[in-house]
Design an enzyme around this catalytic site. Structure first.
Site, PDB file in Angstrom:
ATOM      1  CG  HIS A 195     -21.705   3.242  -1.432  1.00 46.86           C
ATOM      2  ND1 HIS A 195     -22.424   2.082  -1.342  1.00 46.86           N
ATOM      3  CD2 HIS A 195     -22.586   4.190  -1.839  1.00 46.86           C
ATOM      4  CE1 HIS A 195     -23.687   2.313  -1.688  1.00 46.86           C
ATOM      5  NE2 HIS A 195     -23.809   3.598  -1.991  1.00 46.86           N
ATOM      6  NE  ARG A 204     -28.886   0.665  -4.859  1.00 46.17           N
ATOM      7  CZ  ARG A 204     -28.697   1.910  -4.444  1.00 46.17           C
ATOM      8  NH1 ARG A 204     -27.575   2.545  -4.756  1.00 46.17           N
ATOM      9  NH2 ARG A 204     -29.605   2.524  -3.719  1.00 46.17           N
TER      10      ARG A 204
END
Length: 312
Positions: A275, A228
Site C-alpha cells: 500500500h 482498492r
C-alpha cells in the site's frame, strides 16, 4: 473573514500528530489563517475536523458547530455511509497524492511493458534478445478517470501508449479513448493488455473484477491494482492467473497488512507492494486543508466535496 481563531480538531491516530502538526501550522500561516489546532477541542467548540478514518472520531453528532470534515485520505468508503455525519465532507486531493500515483503506475506499466522482470531475475544467464514493442503498440486501460486516474492516463499518453479509460459516467480527455457504462466496460476490458484499477470502492464497484470480467481480458494481460483491494475477487484472480492473466501487481488488499498465509505472497506471477502507490504527504496535503478552511471562513465552496449518493 473572521480574525478570531477557528478551532480545528486533529482527529487522526495520535502517532500521526508529530508528522502533521508543523506542516499544518505552516500551511495555516501561509494562508493567512488564525487557527487553533489541537487534538483536544471539545466537540461543540470545533469548527473543522481534520479527519482520518482510522482516527478517534466515529460519532459526529456532538460536533454541532463543525462547518466541515476535511479528510486526510483520498478514500472515503469508511466514512461516507456514517449516518451521524451531517457536515460537508471533503476528500483529500492534492499534488503529492497525484504525483505519487502517477509515478507508481507509470513505473509498473513500464516494468511490464518492457518485460523487465526477465532481465532482473535471470539465474540461468539467458541471453534474451527480444525487444518489446513500442509504447504506441501497447494498450493500457484505466478503470476510473477521476483525479488520479486521469493524471495517470495523461502521463501514459505522453509516453505514447494507446490509452483507454472507463468511467461510470461519460468523460472526455484528449488522447484517451473514453468509454462508460456497462457496454463500455466490456470494450475497455477486451482491449486491456495492461489494466490499471483506480476506481473508488462503492457498492457498484465492489468485486467489479469478478471471474466473468477477468475472462474478458486478453490472453497475457497484466493487472495493476493501486485502487482498492475489494475491486477484485481474490479467488477469481488466482484462477485467472492459471488461465489468461500473465501477472498481477497489487498494492491494495481486502485485509491489510496482507496476511502472511495469503496465496498472493507465494504466487510466482503476483507482485505484492505494501500500500505504497500513493500516500498522503503532510507537506502538500496540509495546504489543501488550509485552503478549505480559508474557503469555509470566506463563505466560498469547499474543494473536493464528496457526493454521498455516489459514494465518492
Amino acid at each position: 473573514m473572521s480574525t478570531s481563531p477557528v478551532k480545528a480538531l486533529f482527529a487522526a491516530k495520535p502517532e500521526r500528530w508529530t508528522a502533521w502538526e508543523a506542516p499544518l501550522r505552516r500551511a495555516f500561516d501561509e494562508a493567512g489563517l488564525t487557527v487553533d489546532l489541537s487534538r483536544d477541542h471539545a466537540p461543540d467548540q470545533t469548527d473543522y475536523i481534520v479527519y482520518a478514518p482510522n482516527g478517534p472520531v466515529a460519532d459526529f453528532t456532538p460536533f454541532t458547530r463543525a462547518k466541515a470534515v476535511l479528510s486526510l485520505w483520498a478514500g472515503v468508503e469508511g466514512i461516507v455511509g456514517n449516518p451521524t455525519l451531517t457536515q460537508p465532507l471533503a476528500r483529500m486531493v492534492d499534488e503529492g497524492l497525484r504525483q505519487g500515483m502517477v509515478e507508481w503506475v507509470t513505473g509498473h506499466v513500464l516494468r511490464h511493458h518492457l518485460g523487465m522482470d526477465a532481465h532482473i531475475v535471470n539465474p540461468d544467464r539467458t541471453w534474451i534478445n527480444e525487444p518489446p514493442p513500442l509504447a504506441q503498440s501497447r494498450t493500457v486501460t484505466i478503470l476510473g478517470l477521476g483525479e488520479l486516474g486521469a493524471a495517470c492516463a495523461e502521463a501514459l499518453v505522453a509516453l505514447r501508449f494507446n490509452v483507454f479509460g472507463w468511467s461510470r459516467s461519460p468523460k472526455a480527455h484528449p488522447g484517451i479513448t473514453c468509454l462508460s457504462g456497462a457496454g463500455g466496460l466490456d470494450q475497455a476490458l477486451a482491449q486491456a493488455e495492461i489494466l490499471v484499477l483506480l476506481l473508488p470502492l462503492t457498492p457498484a464497484t465492489d468485486t467489479l473484477l469478478d471471474a466473468a470480467r477477468l475472462a474478458r481480458l486478453p490472453n497475457g494481460a497484466t493487472i495493476l491494482n493501486p485502487g482498492r483491494g475489494a475491486l477484485i475477487d481474490d479467488d477469481a484472480l488466482l484462477a485467472a492467473l492459471d488461465r489468461n492473466i500473465a501477472h498481477a501487481t497489487l498494492d491494495v488488499f481486502r485485509t491489510e497488512p496482507l496476511p502472511q498465509d495469503h496465496p498472493f505472497w507465494a504466487h510466482p506471477r503476483v507482485t505484492v507492494t505494501p500500500h505504497i502507490a500513493s500516500e498522503t504527504r503532510p507537506a502538500t496535503a496540509s495546504r489543501v486543508i488550509a485552503e478549505n478552511i480559508r474557503r469555509g471562513e470566506a463563505g466560498e465552496p469547499f474543494l473536493h466535496l464528496v457526493d454521498r449518493s455516489a459514494g465518492y
